[in-house]
Design an enzyme around this catalytic site. Structure first.
Site, PDB file in Angstrom:
ATOM      1  N   TYR A 107      37.762  42.287  38.106  1.00 53.09           N
ATOM      2  CA  TYR A 107      39.217  42.793  38.270  1.00 53.09           C
ATOM      3  C   TYR A 107      39.075  44.315  37.661  1.00 53.09           C
ATOM      4  O   TYR A 107      38.955  44.344  36.471  1.00 53.09           O
ATOM      5  CB  TYR A 107      40.299  42.027  38.194  1.00 53.09           C
ATOM      6  CG  TYR A 107      40.206  40.616  38.855  1.00 53.09           C
ATOM      7  CD1 TYR A 107      40.832  40.600  40.019  1.00 53.09           C
ATOM      8  CD2 TYR A 107      39.460  39.611  38.464  1.00 53.09           C
ATOM      9  CE1 TYR A 107      40.857  39.435  40.879  1.00 53.09           C
ATOM     10  CE2 TYR A 107      39.383  38.746  39.186  1.00 53.09           C
ATOM     11  CZ  TYR A 107      40.204  38.452  40.535  1.00 53.09           C
ATOM     12  OH  TYR A 107      39.953  37.241  41.087  1.00 53.09           O
ATOM     13  N   ARG A 115      44.586  38.533  38.286  1.00 52.29           N
ATOM     14  CA  ARG A 115      44.028  37.424  37.586  1.00 52.29           C
ATOM     15  C   ARG A 115      43.848  37.366  36.142  1.00 52.29           C
ATOM     16  O   ARG A 115      42.606  37.447  35.881  1.00 52.29           O
ATOM     17  CB  ARG A 115      42.807  36.772  38.184  1.00 52.29           C
ATOM     18  CG  ARG A 115      43.016  36.277  39.650  1.00 52.29           C
ATOM     19  CD  ARG A 115      43.916  34.956  39.712  1.00 52.29           C
ATOM     20  NE  ARG A 115      43.340  33.903  38.790  1.00 52.29           N
ATOM     21  CZ  ARG A 115      42.385  32.654  39.183  1.00 52.29           C
ATOM     22  NH1 ARG A 115      42.062  33.036  40.399  1.00 52.29           N
ATOM     23  NH2 ARG A 115      41.785  32.065  38.261  1.00 52.29           N
TER      24      ARG A 115
END
Length: 127
Positions: A107, A115
């Protein structure tokens, strides 16, 4: 075993060059963190939020050697009110001997908010 490797990133604006560059960066980091080559990939699904339409993110695959034969599909992300904007998400399905808890999902930029549990887990694996 076929495992899914997730990744997400964001761009600042709906611009072709930025979408392609961000997607390429994300794909390279996903491969690097999980040690796979294009021939290990079953297929890739890429989604973008509805505010992004200046380019097909799959175009980024053509910039990476070996990816020209990887099946890829692009789609629009579900437009949930209040969700992260200018976001590109990737699901890369790979053949691997790794256990599910060994997969490192990636990410980047503002997508770390999607997340945070996985971002922290990946950081501790890297140490």
């Amino acid at each position: 075993m076929i495992r899914g490797v997730r990744g997400a990133t964001t761009v600042k604006q709906n611009e072709e060059k930025e979408i392609i560059e961000a997607t390429e960066e994300l794909l390279r980091k996903m491969s690097e963190k999980n040690d796979y080559e294009p021939e290990h990939i079953s297929h890739i699904i890429i989604t973008m939020t509805q505010d992004l339409n200046a380019a097909f993110p799959a175009g980024a695959l053509r910039l990476i050697e070996g990816y020209q034969y990887v099946p890829v599909m692009c789609a629009q992300e579900v437009p949930v009110p209040g969700s992260l904007q200018y976001c590109i998400r990737i699901m890369c399905n790979i053949e691997t001997n790794k256990n599910q808890d060994e997969i490192q999902h990636v990410y980047l930029k503002n997508a770390v908010h999607l997340r945070p549990d996985l971002v922290l887990t990946n950081e501790s694996k890297s140490r």
